[in-house]
Design an enzyme around this catalytic site. Sequence first.
Site, PDB file in Angstrom:
ATOM      1  N   LEU A   1       0.657  -1.378  -0.223  1.00 29.88           N
ATOM      2  CA  LEU A   1       0.014   0.087   0.216  1.00 29.88           C
ATOM      3  C   LEU A   1       0.802   0.791   0.470  1.00 29.88           C
ATOM      4  CD1 LEU A   1      -2.820  -1.735   3.387  1.00 29.88           C
ATOM      5  CD2 LEU A   1      -2.630  -1.312   0.441  1.00 29.88           C
TER       6      LEU A   1
ATOM      7  N   THR B   1      10.943  -2.944   2.976  1.00 28.97           N
ATOM      8  CA  THR B   1       9.954  -3.998   4.072  1.00 28.97           C
ATOM      9  C   THR B   1      10.509  -5.684   3.702  1.00 28.97           C
ATOM     10  OG1 THR B   1       7.437  -4.770   4.292  1.00 28.97           O
ATOM     11  CG2 THR B   1       8.064  -4.464   1.578  1.00 28.97           C
TER      12      THR B   1
ATOM     13  N   LYS C   1      15.007  -5.406   5.081  1.00 36.46           N
ATOM     14  CA  LYS C   1      15.152  -4.313   6.366  1.00 36.46           C
ATOM     15  C   LYS C   1      17.021  -4.859   7.364  1.00 36.46           C
ATOM     16  CE  LYS C   1      10.191  -3.970   7.351  1.00 36.46           C
ATOM     17  NZ  LYS C   1       9.371  -3.536   8.958  1.00 36.46           N
TER      18      LYS C   1
ATOM     19  N   ASP D   1      20.457   7.115  15.240  1.00 35.77           N
ATOM     20  CA  ASP D   1      21.007   5.929  15.861  1.00 35.77           C
ATOM     21  C   ASP D   1      19.579   5.146  15.468  1.00 35.77           C
ATOM     22  OD1 ASP D   1      21.885   5.382  18.846  1.00 35.77           O
ATOM     23  OD2 ASP D   1      20.158   6.356  19.603  1.00 35.77           O
TER      24      ASP D   1
ATOM     25  N   ASN E   1      14.179   0.786   6.948  1.00 39.25           N
ATOM     26  CA  ASN E   1      12.671   0.705   6.827  1.00 39.25           C
ATOM     27  C   ASN E   1      12.445   1.727   5.402  1.00 39.25           C
ATOM     28  OD1 ASN E   1      12.481   3.271   7.916  1.00 39.25           O
ATOM     29  ND2 ASN E   1      10.060   1.450   8.187  1.00 39.25           N
TER      30      ASN E   1
ATOM     31  N   ASP F   1       9.619   2.088  11.555  1.00 37.15           N
ATOM     32  CA  ASP F   1       8.069   1.542  12.607  1.00 37.15           C
ATOM     33  C   ASP F   1       8.097   1.379  13.526  1.00 37.15           C
ATOM     34  OD1 ASP F   1       8.424  -0.379   9.520  1.00 37.15           O
ATOM     35  OD2 ASP F   1       9.702  -1.232  10.463  1.00 37.15           O
TER      36      ASP F   1
ATOM     37  N   ALA G   1      11.163 -12.275  16.750  1.00 34.32           N
ATOM     38  CA  ALA G   1      12.758 -11.832  16.855  1.00 34.32           C
ATOM     39  C   ALA G   1      13.329 -11.370  15.246  1.00 34.32           C
ATOM     40  CB  ALA G   1      13.722 -11.957  18.121  1.00 34.32           C
TER      41      ALA G   1
ATOM     42  N   GLY H   1      13.247  -9.031  11.657  1.00 32.22           N
ATOM     43  CA  GLY H   1      12.904  -7.679  11.474  1.00 32.22           C
ATOM     44  C   GLY H   1      12.021  -6.642  11.303  1.00 32.22           C
ATOM     45  N   ALA H   2      11.031  -6.615  11.713  1.00 27.19           N
ATOM     46  CA  ALA H   2       9.732  -6.320  12.157  1.00 27.19           C
ATOM     47  C   ALA H   2      10.020  -6.071  13.398  1.00 27.19           C
ATOM     48  CB  ALA H   2       8.422  -6.895  11.457  1.00 27.19           C
TER      49      ALA H   2
ATOM     50  N   GLY I   1      -1.641  -3.292  12.181  1.00 27.43           N
ATOM     51  CA  GLY I   1      -0.451  -2.887  11.977  1.00 27.43           C
ATOM     52  C   GLY I   1      -1.202  -2.107  10.429  1.00 27.43           C
TER      53      GLY I   1
HETATM   54  P1  ATR Z   1       9.764 -10.146   8.847  1.00 26.30           P
HETATM   55  O1  ATR Z   1      10.438  -8.570   8.540  1.00 26.30           O
HETATM   56  O2  ATR Z   1       9.030  -9.863   8.989  1.00 26.30           O
HETATM   57  O3  ATR Z   1      10.536  -9.761  11.003  1.00 26.30           O
HETATM   58  P2  ATR Z   1      11.604 -12.546   9.125  1.00 26.30           P
HETATM   59  O4  ATR Z   1      13.002 -11.547   9.647  1.00 26.30           O
HETATM   60  O5  ATR Z   1      11.919 -13.014   8.681  1.00 26.30           O
HETATM   61  O6  ATR Z   1      11.099 -10.884   8.735  1.00 26.30           O
HETATM   62  O7  ATR Z   1      11.260 -12.749  10.501  1.00 26.30           O
HETATM   63  C1  ATR Z   1       9.897 -13.414  10.122  1.00 26.30           C
HETATM   64  C2  ATR Z   1       9.827 -13.852  12.287  1.00 26.30           C
HETATM   65  O8  ATR Z   1       8.685 -14.453  12.153  1.00 26.30           O
HETATM   66  C3  ATR Z   1      10.909 -14.489  12.670  1.00 26.30           C
HETATM   67  O9  ATR Z   1      10.908 -13.922  14.814  1.00 26.30           O
HETATM   68  C4  ATR Z   1      10.168 -16.128  13.037  1.00 26.30           C
HETATM   69  O10 ATR Z   1      11.181 -16.536  13.457  1.00 26.30           O
HETATM   70  P3  ATR Z   1      11.846 -17.179  13.083  1.00 26.30           P
HETATM   71  O11 ATR Z   1      13.215 -16.342  13.942  1.00 26.30           O
HETATM   72  O12 ATR Z   1      12.433 -18.748  14.019  1.00 26.30           O
HETATM   73  O13 ATR Z   1      12.659 -18.221  12.333  1.00 26.30           O
HETATM   74  C5  ATR Z   1       8.771 -15.805  12.827  1.00 26.30           C
HETATM   75  N1  ATR Z   1       8.185 -16.652  12.228  1.00 26.30           N
HETATM   76  C6  ATR Z   1       7.675 -17.159  11.244  1.00 26.30           C
HETATM   77  N2  ATR Z   1       7.140 -18.336  10.905  1.00 26.30           N
HETATM   78  C7  ATR Z   1       6.795 -17.900  12.377  1.00 26.30           C
HETATM   79  C8  ATR Z   1       5.764 -19.926  12.327  1.00 26.30           C
HETATM   80  N3  ATR Z   1       5.050 -20.406  12.535  1.00 26.30           N
HETATM   81  N4  ATR Z   1       5.479 -19.364  13.739  1.00 26.30           N
HETATM   82  C9  ATR Z   1       6.501 -18.463  14.759  1.00 26.30           C
HETATM   83  N5  ATR Z   1       7.188 -17.518  14.354  1.00 26.30           N
HETATM   84  C10 ATR Z   1       7.479 -17.602  12.753  1.00 26.30           C
END
Ligand code: ATR
Length: 282
Positions: free
Chosen positions: A17, A63, A67, A79, A88, A103, A129, A131-132, A242
Amino acid sequence: MSTARYAVFGHPISHSLSPRIHSAFAHQLGIALEYTAIDAAPVDFATALERFAGEGGRGANVTLPLKEAAFALCARTSDRARRAGAVNTLTRNDGQWHGDNTDGAGLVRDLTSRQGLDLRARRALLLGAGGAARGVAPALLDAGIAELVIVNRSPERADALADALGEPERAHSRYWQDMRDLGDFELIVNATSAGRGDGNGFSAPLSLVNSRTLAVDVNYGEAAIDFLAWARAAGCHDVVDGLGMLVEQAAEAFEHWHGVRPQTDAVYAALRERDPVLVTAD
Ligand code: ATR
């Protein structure tokens, strides 16, 4: 003079979007710009970004899943981008990319200014944990939450984020499978991408919820449905997706690039009308 060029990079990106939001802000303020969506797989991102710069690109949003890669490509970072370890918002200055992360500020502005919620002194649980999660964690701490407990499917990433935040008394990691033992929270933030994929639903112990719990998904649209359905069924007091954060992080990036802050309410209302499935704070 040619029209200033901006873009959002991601993979996939066709659903984004951001072009619509930035075009609406530009129209509102009488600023001429072109804002497009560019699909770049992680392996192609650096090349695509250089090509964009060569074609006159002045700024870009980034995105998922780019990121953390964007952070690594910056000559300079703010910072808050360094605290997040993720970028981002990119700005072209003197032939180099400067990185910021809007973000977290976007999330906090949506929750406090638009939804009228007070984050101070809340005990918070952060799911994810990646990027988001990295983007929003520092801003939640700055907003005055009492404690941030981070759980992630892969525990080492939760540990790394807790370490990077550098506030061991307030921010620490726990195992995802130990959620039942963590007590209850006034704020639960879903920053996982779980809802974007397999459609297996979201489940977590009801013991996480108390009478004040605010549940927030940093995703919007279909990707947020599972978590928000759980939050409502669990009796969370407020349930927020969000979409507002998306608009507010865009406004923050827009101000960074153009030196003027757009009004966000009309843009948010127009997007919400298109996506009425998910309600905002009760
Ligand atoms: P983003 O930028 O959206 O944060 P990312 O960096 O790929 O994308 O992170 C995806 C997050 O979703 C991670 O915390 C991931 O957990 P892992 O670090 O263990 O991969 C989490 N995630 C993705 N699929 C999941 C699932 N089915 N159950 C729980 N956590 C999930």
